[in-house]
Design an enzyme around this catalytic site. Structure first.
Site, PDB file in Angstrom:
ATOM      1  N   GLU A  43       0.838  -1.201   0.000  1.00  0.00           N
ATOM      2  CA  GLU A  43       0.000   0.000   0.000  1.00  0.00           C
ATOM      3  C   GLU A  43       0.878   1.258   0.000  1.00  0.00           C
ATOM      4  OE1 GLU A  43      -2.380  -0.741   3.500  1.00  0.00           O
ATOM      5  OE2 GLU A  43      -3.112  -2.610   2.646  1.00  0.00           O
ATOM      6  N   SER A  74      -5.814  -4.407   1.071  1.00  0.00           N
ATOM      7  CA  SER A  74      -6.277  -5.789   1.130  1.00  0.00           C
ATOM      8  C   SER A  74      -5.059  -6.666   1.357  1.00  0.00           C
ATOM      9  CB  SER A  74      -7.036  -6.168  -0.149  1.00  0.00           C
ATOM     10  OG  SER A  74      -6.431  -5.639  -1.308  1.00  0.00           O
ATOM     11  N   GLU A  75      -4.720  -6.833   2.613  1.00  0.00           N
ATOM     12  CA  GLU A  75      -3.489  -7.530   2.978  1.00  0.00           C
ATOM     13  C   GLU A  75      -3.519  -9.006   2.604  1.00  0.00           C
ATOM     14  OE1 GLU A  75      -4.853  -5.149   4.762  1.00  0.00           O
ATOM     15  OE2 GLU A  75      -3.254  -3.704   5.142  1.00  0.00           O
ATOM     16  N   ASP A 100       0.603  -5.102  13.095  1.00  0.00           N
ATOM     17  CA  ASP A 100      -0.742  -5.374  13.608  1.00  0.00           C
ATOM     18  C   ASP A 100      -1.670  -5.879  12.499  1.00  0.00           C
ATOM     19  OD1 ASP A 100      -0.705  -3.486  16.368  1.00  0.00           O
ATOM     20  OD2 ASP A 100       0.600  -2.835  14.759  1.00  0.00           O
ATOM     21  N   HIS A 144      -1.914  -0.407  16.727  1.00  0.00           N
ATOM     22  CA  HIS A 144      -0.827   0.019  15.833  1.00  0.00           C
ATOM     23  C   HIS A 144       0.533  -0.060  16.525  1.00  0.00           C
ATOM     24  CE1 HIS A 144      -4.122   1.571  13.430  1.00  0.00           C
ATOM     25  NE2 HIS A 144      -3.329   2.073  12.518  1.00  0.00           N
TER      26      HIS A 144
END
Ligand SMILES: Cc1ncc(C[n+]2csc(CCOP(=O)(O)OP(=O)(O)O)c2C)c(N)n1
Ligand SMILES: Cc1ncc(C[n+]2csc(CCOP(=O)(O)OP(=O)(O)O)c2C)c(N)n1
Ligand SMILES: [Mg+2]
Ligand SMILES: [Mg+2]
Lengths: 341, 340, 340, 341
Positions: A43, A74-75, A100, A144
């Site tokens: 990203e 969209s990991e 995370d 995070h």
């Protein structure tokens, strides 16, 4: 592992001082220049941003947007796409913005990347690298700031790499990219913009070799990533008190340099394992139980662990400072260890 | 705002809004703007230190939506959610204190700006994980359906969040179960530094999400009358048992991804057009020009909310940070269960 | 087959298929059927013990698809994928041996029936996680695009897999990047014990997936001419750089979810209609009736594949299981890296 | 924890013998009958199937398809929906068919369920139970056989429960459902259809209390779930050899009954931690390092760990049998431990 150890080039103080983020960038640049099968996805990695941590800065300009590809958020698709291309023989480097967010991609990471070589009896392999930033200490809050190396270590088939200096970052990332197994490469945010000497040009460090960042006699700190400078600072303070501390930077958690850990532990007889990950059922538990077991009866004190408190990461700065280990608590712990027996 | 960021040609000049409602919406929008301006001031001066995700340009959406919500309706939002939190009614004092990490905050300073929540106001979750709130919103809505109440749930998220798995799973489940949830996509044209057209080939999100078998529409999220009408319709349908709606609310992020981050990748012309038509001023003009509201009335509101924001900031600054004992509370319902 | 499981009214009586191709497809379908029959026989008698996900009723799809694929094209499938593996060309011996956990298997017995793969044949991954294969297929297709080859990738999955996040993320990414992948949804009406209409309100999956900005169509997955035409078109487009296609291939699962599991929840009438029209016999009738192929030719093929299956079974039974040393191989490229 | 310990009702051998699956079913039935806020969601849980492991058999018929809801195959939505309803005060029980599939839902589990109480400063809480089947030993292969309790333990905010008997399953599941925190309830497949005595009617067991399944003097096996009967079988064999083994069934990993572990370890001086999860960086590492630390200098032998081999789970039955610990290897390990010192 002995042959590997001998491969390591000595550091040179006259090397140019750059940040870990720049070192990461150099390793990516080198690998892309050398091998057309290396490409990068993630990203916001294209210029002008070049990655929110700047690791890919300039690369899309240099290598084009085919080989440096921005993705949607969209990991699962990011990691999965890297896996697929690697099955075809390429060497993708995927970026997951923060560790995370592995939580949304764990199926691709743990059920696919880690297992495909084994499940195919060695017919396929997954030479991917997943770079990710590891937070903490910056008031980013509970979602995070997590250090999740323990999940990775506990997943057979994944290599786990956590540099603490720009030099190590460059050499280890280069090795990860050309390693034939999936590598998780953790970039500690609070170290990313600190400078240190890094050899120019092609530079490689073997995986699985710990590094004595400071030699000492009275106690060993086994640590990695963020906590390495904290341990070094503690060691400095203690040296003024006449306590000599060895700081062993593991650098890679898988493969694990057991030999180096046991050698240092046997020498000093006192060990504390320090990490930013949650202490409970954390990565330090493996090391502490291994040392306690293998050096049973030969240690001067119980193996201590210092990890994050058992809680989500708090936001308020005062609480966050107490949540993670840091130099003063490391020093206290070592004083108590040395007082022991 | 159309998908290319321009102002749509026609704007409804009449509206079903009462003057009272129109002014409540104005007050909410002004509170949001005033709070943002004050935080940005403090961030610029070094008075505050936090990661702040600006909401400038997106004020209309929650202000209009919340006009149709009751206190006992539920809302879920994201890191870029201060406007939603204010609109849903989290007390300003507690909100600012939380952002400053103070013990008087909604979470005693343990959550921070990315994790604002206050069940008393119905703001149930603020998540920092893109898409993470949607499945939870479906569950909140399910609770109303199972209990036979007429509460509805609104979940806010960005255009970028439409690419992630959780969003899709939640929409499919909501449509299947016909739960009273409204998916409010705040389509501000960017996910961090990536433009909408660079993360999907879909042109109309409403069209795509209609494919799950639920109502879906695109609405000018910077027009109060349009948002008011669309939100009213969707919320009314959900309350009456008519199931979920996907609202693609077109807006524009007037700022970088977070405070202090660059906007160099944004189209400069488009940006300045959007700034010239920014929604608080646009609505103010409409109230005066189309609705004949006197400027004095608006001034009074503006002054009042600014004063309240200032009070909240002062209170937050005066408040204490959470004590060290808070490290071990709120992990479990009982501290005795901690394994560490 | 239409979405309610019935036979569609019209069936193309002419076709672009050559006799050779038509017979190759028949051979593939017969091999699949013969292998399944033999495995089921062995499971019933206790000769075999494994979790077996039957493919009866779904033979046409991969048989027709693979007629358009080269050996160096890629395929990804699922636990219910023996038909895909056979059609893509995994050698029968290695396939059966793997299912029996023998060292002569594709994975030396370490993968099992849910993890068949053979890069030599282009069958790259069989996954046991619903939806897990789609993102990987996008990556395989991306490799072809980056390298400038004209290889295509086909990924197979069920109707149930359309509900999960990975599927959605993969489709959005494939459409965006225009990679040469064909999403072959084998719509067999059930996900485990749950009917299609009970897990989504979507009526046409093709309509829904078209929403990502890619080609999508519904096709009778039990008709060879229809599947052949649709697969040929989609694969041709992908090969020519025209990007991905979503194919909703209507079929019917003629059996329980796994060998031995109940079918009590399935509509009995619908089931027997589907069985009466099962695709191997249906295609056989078409070859004879519409294509004028002599029954003798078909018999010969049937006998031949049955013999080959029997040989593969005998070889698998005679083979050794993997030795204990295999416990520590294939985790990493080098055993020296094991941390344990 | 002492008060909890005293709450536990004694087992009665005359209790009806039912399977763990039936025991789970009874606990769900009781909870649903008692409290209209309890409901169940998951894949294939409605009748006639009633769950692939039959845990929810009959419930949709009894309580209707509003409260026993089949879902699409979307584990993020399943867990997320449970979280949402629980935030509104309900007590959802979600079923994730197999623990391996937690990998697709880890974001909801670890970033949301586990953290929402803390992130809201206690204003919200997440009283959900996630039931899941844990495989192994059944040739289900690498993606359907994992024991992932270590991931859960390492995530602050999750309770982790692993019964080894039908009785424990009933009492503990009931407690999970009415607990105010998110509970992960792991049902070991190979134990699900073995019968044991279970009290009829309302029956509750406290979380956080380990159970001495067999008392002994010479060595302690600390274990849970699948490996409890293996440890008992090993103890039986060893007792014929004159070695007296204590088998401590933890039952819940969070909360962890440290007190019981340390008491048994102090008594016998020899400990082996046994589990089906991967040994490396596994759940046993926490227990072994804790025992080694707290009883430093007071143990007769190093703390041993016996977990699964560092590899994905192999399919072939011979390999799979060697992959996991089992009675003969447990017995061997204890013989060596007792030989020590
Ligand atoms: C799963 C996940 N991946 C990545 C991120 C990092 N991230 C934070 S905000 C953001 C952009 C989100 O865009 P959009 O949904 O449009 O919301 P907006 O910020 O525009 O309101 C990203 C990628 C995240 N928080 N979660
Ligand atoms: C993520 C995940 N959830 C649940 C399962 C259990 N499971 C295996 S097959 C199946 C049904 C899949 O249905 P469908 O996609 O239609 O494929 P089919 O079995 O009909 O070929 C389920 C739920 C799984 N394997 N993976
Ligand atoms: Mg956006
Ligand atoms: Mg299906």
């Amino acid at each position: 592992m002995m042959d590997r150890r001998s491969q390591e080039p000595a550091g040179a103080p006259e090397d140019p001082a750059i940040t870990m983020s720049e070192a990461v960038n150099q390793a990516l640049d080198l690998a892309m220049a050398e091998d057309p099968e290396v490409f990068v996805i993630g990203e916001d990695i294209e210029d002008p941003i070049g990655g929110v941590m700047k690791g890919t800065k300039g690369l899309s300009t240099r290598y084009g947007r085919e080989r440096v590809r921005n993705t949607p958020i969209s990991e699962q698709a990011i990691v999965g796409a890297a896996i697929g291309a690697s099955l075809a023989g390429m060497r993708p480097v995927a970026e997951v913005m923060l560790m995370d967010f592995f939580a949304v991609a764990m199926d691709q990471v743990a059920n696919h990347a880690a297992k495909l070589r084994y499940m195919s009896g060695g017919r396929t392999n997954v030479p991917i690298t997943i770079r990710t930033s590891v937070g903490g200490g910056r008031q980013f809050g509970a979602q995070h700031s997590q250090s999740l190396e323990a999940w990775m270590m506990h997943t057979p088939g994944l290599k786990v790499v956590v540099p603490s200096t720009p030099r190590d970052a460059k050499g280890l990332l280069y090795s990860c990219i050309f390693d034939d197994d999936p590598c998780i490469f953790m970039e500690t945010m609070s170290l990313l913009f600190i400078r240190g000497p890094v050899p120019a040009g092609r530079f490689e460090l073997p995986l699985g070799v710990a590094d004595v960042k400071r030699a000492g006699e009275d106690a060993t700190v086994v640590t990695w990533g963020w906590q390495v400078p904290e341990a070094l600072a503690a060691a400095e303070v203690l040296s003024a008190e006449g306590i000599s501390v060895e700081v062993l930077d593991l650098r890679t958690l898988v493969p694990l340099d057991k030999e180096a850990i046991l050698a240092s532990a046997a020498k000093t007889g006192r060990v504390v394992v320090v990490h930013a990950a949650t202490q409970f059922a954390g990565p330090g538990a493996e090391i502490a139980s291994m040392v306690s077991h293998d050096l049973f009866g030969r240690l001067s004190a119980p193996v201590e662990r210092l990890g994050a408190v058992y809680s989500p990461v708090p936001y308020a700065s005062g609480l966050e400072a107490r949540h993670y280990p840091e130099r003063t608590r490391i020093a206290e712990c070592i004083r108590a260890l040395v007082g022991h027996s | 705002m159309t998908s290319d960021g321009g102002t749509p040609p026609s704007r409804p000049s009449t509206s079903g809004l009462s003057d009272d409602a129109a002014l409540r919406i104005f007050r909410t929008m002004c509170t949001i703007r005033s709070a943002e301006d004050r935080i940005v001031l403090g961030l610029n001066s070094g008075e505050f230190r936090m990661t702040y995700y600006g909401v400038r340009g997106q004020e209309v959406i929650p202000a209009a939506v919340c006009e149709h919500l009751r206190r006992d309706d539920y809302m879920v939002t994201t890191y870029r959610g201060m406007h939603d939190c204010i609109a849903k009614g989290i007390p300003l004092d507690e909100l600012v204190a939380e952002m400053c990490g103070k013990v008087t905050g909604t979470s005693k300073g343990k959550g921070g700006p990315m994790h604002l929540s206050d069940p008393q106001s119905g703001l149930m979750v603020t998540t920092g994980v893109v898409g993470g709130g949607l499945p939870i919103a479906v569950g909140l809505a399910l609770s109303s359906k199972l209990r036979g109440t007429d509460q509805v749930t609104v979940v806010n998220f960005g255009d970028g969040a439409t690419s992630i798995g959780a969003t899709h799973e939640a929409c499919n489940l909501a449509a299947l179960w016909e739960v009273p949830v409204i998916f409010v996509c705040q389509h501000n044209q960017y996910g961090e530094h990536t433009r909408f057209a660079d993360f999907t080939r879909t042109r109309s999100l409403a069209d795509r999400f209609r494919g799950y078998g639920m109502e879906a529409r695109t609405v000018d999220g910077n027009s109060v009358p349009a948002m008011d009408e669309a939100a009213g319709e969707a919320i009314g349908r959900a309350r009456d048992g008519g199931g979920p709606t996907f609202l693609e609310c077109m807006t524009y992020r007037l700022g970088g991804h977070t405070f202090g981050s660059t906007t160099e990748y944004m189209d400069a012309d488009e940006y300045s057009r959007a700034e010239a038509d920014e929604p608080v001023a646009r609505y103010r003009r409409w109230l005066i020009g189309d609705r004949g509201i006197g400027e004095g009335v608006l001034h009074e509101i503006e002054d009042d909310v600014a004063a309240r924001v200032e009070e909240a900031v002062a209170a937050a600054k005066a408040a204490a940070p959470p004590g060290a004992d808070e490290l071990f509370t709120d992990v479990f319902s009982s501290q005795g269960d901690l394994p560490g």
